[in-house]
Design a protein around this motif. Structure first.
Motif, mmCIF file in Angstrom:
data_model
loop_
_atom_site.group_PDB
_atom_site.id
_atom_site.type_symbol
_atom_site.label_atom_id
_atom_site.label_comp_id
_atom_site.label_asym_id
_atom_site.label_seq_id
_atom_site.Cartn_x
_atom_site.Cartn_y
_atom_site.Cartn_z
ATOM 1 N N GLY A 1 16.790 -4.017 -16.547
ATOM 2 C CA GLY A 1 17.207 -3.059 -15.528
ATOM 3 C C GLY A 1 17.061 -1.614 -15.929
ATOM 4 N N HIS A 2 16.844 -1.350 -17.222
ATOM 5 C CA HIS A 2 16.616 0.015 -17.694
ATOM 6 C C HIS A 2 15.277 0.032 -18.426
ATOM 7 C CE1 HIS A 2 17.512 4.037 -19.089
ATOM 8 N NE2 HIS A 2 18.732 4.002 -18.564
ATOM 9 N N ASP A 3 15.004 1.074 -19.194
ATOM 10 C CA ASP A 3 13.730 1.183 -19.898
ATOM 11 C C ASP A 3 13.527 -0.029 -20.818
ATOM 12 O OD1 ASP A 3 13.630 3.639 -18.687
ATOM 13 O OD2 ASP A 3 14.278 4.739 -20.466
ATOM 14 N N TYR A 4 12.287 -0.518 -20.853
ATOM 15 C CA TYR A 4 12.001 -1.655 -21.721
ATOM 16 C C TYR A 4 10.553 -1.589 -22.184
ATOM 17 C CZ TYR A 4 9.716 -4.020 -17.726
ATOM 18 O OH TYR A 4 8.893 -4.360 -16.691
ATOM 19 N N ALA A 5 10.260 -2.346 -23.233
ATOM 20 C CA ALA A 5 8.906 -2.437 -23.784
ATOM 21 C C ALA A 5 8.459 -3.891 -23.750
ATOM 22 C CB ALA A 5 8.873 -1.913 -25.217
ATOM 23 N N ALA B 1 9.510 0.781 -33.663
ATOM 24 C CA ALA B 1 9.565 1.945 -32.785
ATOM 25 C C ALA B 1 10.361 1.649 -31.511
ATOM 26 C CB ALA B 1 8.156 2.395 -32.427
ATOM 27 N N ALA B 2 10.092 0.496 -30.891
ATOM 28 C CA ALA B 2 10.774 0.155 -29.638
ATOM 29 C C ALA B 2 12.252 -0.128 -29.876
ATOM 30 C CB ALA B 2 10.109 -1.059 -29.001
ATOM 31 N N ASP C 1 15.939 2.051 -28.770
ATOM 32 C CA ASP C 1 16.944 1.296 -28.005
ATOM 33 C C ASP C 1 16.400 0.796 -26.671
ATOM 34 O OD1 ASP C 1 19.370 0.044 -27.733
ATOM 35 O OD2 ASP C 1 20.352 1.762 -26.788
ATOM 36 N N LEU C 2 15.169 0.330 -26.693
ATOM 37 C CA LEU C 2 14.587 -0.277 -25.501
ATOM 38 C C LEU C 2 14.864 -1.777 -25.497
ATOM 39 C CD1 LEU C 2 11.042 1.388 -25.591
ATOM 40 C CD2 LEU C 2 12.970 2.051 -24.155
ATOM 41 N N GLY D 1 17.971 -7.789 -25.540
ATOM 42 C CA GLY D 1 18.680 -6.705 -24.884
ATOM 43 C C GLY D 1 18.708 -5.427 -25.707
ATOM 44 N N SER D 2 19.041 -4.320 -25.042
ATOM 45 C CA SER D 2 19.281 -3.054 -25.744
ATOM 46 C C SER D 2 20.745 -3.020 -26.184
ATOM 47 C CB SER D 2 18.989 -1.886 -24.809
ATOM 48 O OG SER D 2 20.006 -1.760 -23.821
#
Length: 505
Positions: free
Chosen positions: A382-386, A406-407, A411-412, A480-481
């Motif tokens: 639901g938020h930024d993701y990689a 890096a991801a 906190d992605l 998850g983040s």
């Protein structure tokens, strides 16, 4: 008219029919030779047809009021013991005005509905073309639908009839063109009646189209050449795959450019196949792809299928482009979304080389495994993701590890494709160790396996408890983040979601 319809009219006391304000009724004109001088006629004249109205309830309010009044008129005859025959062109319950009388009267009086020949059947008969054969799907559409809806439905069906043209004709024509069906479409006006006209839809002047006309996109099977069967041309050309060959790829002189469309089937098959993709698969003369993905596409008469294993992407792309150079319409079948770890890249890479640079190539979007898995679990993306593939077959593990660092450091949330296979068993464990440097041990991890398939399973574990032995090539991982929540709801289900609002720094 059916024999039963003639019998009913002969025994009726009252003949009722709908008409516009000009008083001419198509239904009455069809039945005219069967009417008697002593028949009581009830002309049910619409207050409006296509024009606007100042009725306080608008167009629908004006018609509802009319149908109530018309039903009341017929009820007077029925209460007096008279038999009423309501005549309707086509079939009474197929886009027919009678249905509004039926809803208001059938529960109060003994009623018999006599089926009739629809304009759909009449139009197909006048064209002399089958509507649908074998496993083809026929879709009947009102031309009053929005253009986007018409386009989507025309794209996804085998055969189609569009009703209620008239003022909707320009919209219908655009939808036919956008869906690629215009060359197949026919126009039929007043089928079986005086003034009948049949032409190719593309040749029709919109200003000449009345309401009583239809567009027919007939069976594709009827126009196919003799079946070529199932081809394994791919297997012959590359020495892979299974089955019997129908020939090898030869360096034919181009007979005019065909087209290559790269189509994603979604994670599992038809439920997540877009209308555009469904239409492209139906229109293709040749299907090229990994055997598992080709098996998701129902066989069609006249189509050739070129199957291979999952390790020959460049050769598969070259075969598709070679077929297109020979004038064929080719669909390259991919899983999920073809642009995400799938066949679109391989096709475009080859298509940008000589001699394929002039071959039209389209990529159609599909539902990717990450989106399907996330939906099954809740909303973990639901938020930024990689999105990262753990396969080191096409890139070194050092690059994968750097990207995971890096991801995770950013906190992605992470969607991890290709986490493991029989020959790759250690990557998931390494990824877990690396992620634990950045994430809490209780970070939710979703193990989504065979999403949309018969062996679908979705489980949520803590990152520290992620067991690599429970992960295979058919599994997708979502990590998850720091903000992702795993919540057990009152009905016993667990949902995983990542809030859209991120804490201020």
């Amino acid at each position: 008219m059916t024999v039963r319809a003639v019998q009913i009219i002969a025994g009726a006391d009252v003949i009722a029919y709908h008409s516009a304000r000009h008083g001419r009724s198509i239904a009455r004109s069809i039945a005219a030779e069967h009417l008697r001088a002593d028949h009581i006629e009830e002309a049910l004249i619409y207050p409006v047809t296509t024009e606007s109205t100042d009725h306080p309830g608008g167009y629908r309010g004006a018609l509802d009021e009319f149908y109530e009044a018309a039903a009341a008129r017929l009820a007077v005859h029925l209460d007096a013991g008279r038999t009423v025959a309501v005549i309707s062109e086509g079939d009474p319950l197929f886009y027919g005005s009678y249905q509004h009388m039926h809803k208001r009267l059938a529960h109060r009086y003994p009623t018999e509905v006599i089926p009739g020949v629809t304009s759909v059947s009449a139009a197909a008969a006048r064209l002399g073309k089958p509507l649908a054969e074998a496993d083809e799907v026929l879709t009947i559409l009102p031309g009053t639908l929005p253009e986007e809806e018409l386009t989507a439905r025309l794209s996804s069906t085998d055969t189609a009839v569009v009703m209620k043209l008239g003022r909707t004709f320009p919209t219908v024509r655009r939808a036919m063109e956008r869906s690629g069906r215009l060359p197949e479409a026919h126009y039929v006006e007043r089928a079986t009646m005086t003034g009948e006209r049949t032409e190719k839809l593309a040749d029709i002047d919109a200003e000449t189209v009345p309401y009583f006309s239809v567009s027919v996109v007939p069976s594709r099977i009827a126009d196919l050449p003799p079946s070529t069967g199932t081809s394994t041309e791919m297997a012959t050309a590359m020495g892979t795959g299974t089955g019997t060959s129908t020939g090898t790829v030869t360096a034919d002189e181009p007979s005019g450019p065909g087209e290559v469309v790269v189509v994603g089937t979604g994670p599992a098959g038809p439920l997540w196949l877009t209308p555009e993709s469904r239409g492209a698969l139906a229109a293709a003369e040749d299907l090229v792809g990994y055997t598992t993905y080709l098996d998701r596409v129902p066989p069609r008469p006249g189509q050739r299928r070129h199957a291979s294993d999952n390790k020959v992407e460049s050769e598969r792309a070259e075969l598709a482009l070679d077929l297109a150079r020979r004038g064929r319409k080719v669909a390259v079948v991919s899983g999920g979304d073809p642009g995400i770890f799938a066949m679109a890249t391989a096709v475009l890479e080859v298509a940008c080389q000589a001699p394929y640079r002039d071959i039209p190539v389209r990529v159609l979007p599909g539902v990717t495994a990450a989106n399907a898995a996330a939906a099954r679990a809740g909303a973990p993306l639901g938020h930024d993701y990689a999105v990262i593939s753990l396969s080191d077959r096409l890139k070194p593990w050092e690059v994968i590890a750097e990207r995971l660092h890096a991801a995770a450091g950013a906190d992605l949330a992470l969607a991890l494709y290709n986490p493991g296979s029989r020959s790759r068993t250690w990557q998931v464990g390494k990824a877990r160790e690396l992620l634990l440097e950045h994430r809490a041990p209780d970070t939710p991890v979703i193990l989504a396996r065979d999403i949309g398939g018969p062996e679908e399973s979705v489980r949520t574990v803590h990152l520290a408890d992620l067991d690599p032995h429970q992960v295979d090539m058919r599994t997708l991982l979502i990590v998850g983040s720091s903000q992702t929540q795993a919540v057990r709801r009152d009905d016993g289900t667990q949902v995983v979601w990542t809030p859209r609002r991120y804490p201020e720094g």
